[in-house]
Design an enzyme around this catalytic site. Structure first.
Site, short mmCIF file in Angstrom:
data_model
loop_
_atom_site.label_atom_id
_atom_site.label_comp_id
_atom_site.label_asym_id
_atom_site.label_seq_id
_atom_site.Cartn_x
_atom_site.Cartn_y
_atom_site.Cartn_z
N HIS A 210 5.11 -3.64 -3.31
CA HIS A 210 4.15 -2.54 -3.43
C HIS A 210 2.77 -3.13 -3.72
O HIS A 210 2.64 -4.31 -4.06
CB HIS A 210 4.57 -1.61 -4.56
CG HIS A 210 5.84 -0.87 -4.28
ND1 HIS A 210 6.26 0.18 -5.06
CD2 HIS A 210 6.79 -1.03 -3.32
CE1 HIS A 210 7.40 0.65 -4.59
NE2 HIS A 210 7.76 -0.07 -3.55
N GLU B 201 0.67 -2.82 -6.19
CA GLU B 201 0.48 -3.35 -7.54
C GLU B 201 1.19 -4.70 -7.69
O GLU B 201 0.64 -5.63 -8.30
CB GLU B 201 1.02 -2.37 -8.59
CG GLU B 201 0.30 -1.05 -8.62
CD GLU B 201 0.94 0.03 -7.74
OE1 GLU B 201 0.72 1.22 -8.01
OE2 GLU B 201 1.65 -0.32 -6.77
N CYS C 149 4.67 3.66 -9.33
CA CYS C 149 6.08 4.04 -9.36
C CYS C 149 6.73 3.36 -10.58
O CYS C 149 6.13 2.49 -11.21
CB CYS C 149 6.77 3.61 -8.06
SG CYS C 149 7.06 1.82 -7.94
N CYS D 6 6.72 -0.53 -10.35
CA CYS D 6 5.41 -1.12 -10.56
C CYS D 6 4.95 -0.97 -12.01
O CYS D 6 4.36 -1.88 -12.57
CB CYS D 6 4.40 -0.51 -9.60
SG CYS D 6 4.67 -0.98 -7.89
#
Length: 155
Positions: free
Chosen positions: A53, A55, A83, A86
């Site tokens: 992701h 991040e 999320c 993350c």
């Protein structure tokens, strides 16, 4: 202290990622002492890595550049509310502050399951007050709408 210019970099990262078909509209920037340390975007599709992701991409780059796993004096700017995965990585990295644009329900509206997983993991009520702050949602929603029009693969 929040600086819009860093969120603009996160939005540009997200846009770069969707134009390249790397993944969803999630860009992130890590800042230390007012300077950008690293930026990244979602690369789930291009890397066949469900954990890549925006991040996570930015955290990996920042830790490599700084030569440490401890990002204690850093802030993270991201186009979407992190999320659960993350968020856990952000906490493990000791990042002190998170600024996000779009909310978990915005992620849902463009086909992502973040809110579902967040509920399964117990939500966010135990996070320190002020740790995460919503900023420039409208600016970030524009890149989400761009992504939605592209009709890309959902995951």
């Amino acid at each position: 202290m929040y600086k819009k210019e860093f969120m603009e970099i996160a939005v540009n990262e997200a846009r770069e990622g969707i134009i390249s078909h790397d993944g969803g509209p999630f860009g992130a920037v890590i800042v230390k002492n007012g300077e950008v340390v690293a930026s990244g975007h979602n690369r789930v599709l291009s890397s066949n890595d469900s954990t890549c992701h925006g991040e996570i991409d930015a955290i990996r780059k920042a830790e490599s550049r700084l030569g440490t796993y401890d990002l204690l004096d850093c802030e993270l700017y991201t186009t979407g509310e992190p999320c659960p995965m993350c968020l856990a990585a952000i906490l493990w990295a000791n990042i002190k502050k998170v600024y996000y644009g779009c909310r978990l329900n915005d992620n849902d509206e463009i086909g992502f399951r973040d809110a579902k997983f967040d509920k399964m993991m117990g939500g966010r009520s135990s996070l320190p007050e002020g740790f995460m702050e919503e900023k420039d949602r409208e600016m970030c929603l524009r890149v989400f709408k761009e992504y939605e029009k592209m009709n890309m693969e959902k995951y």
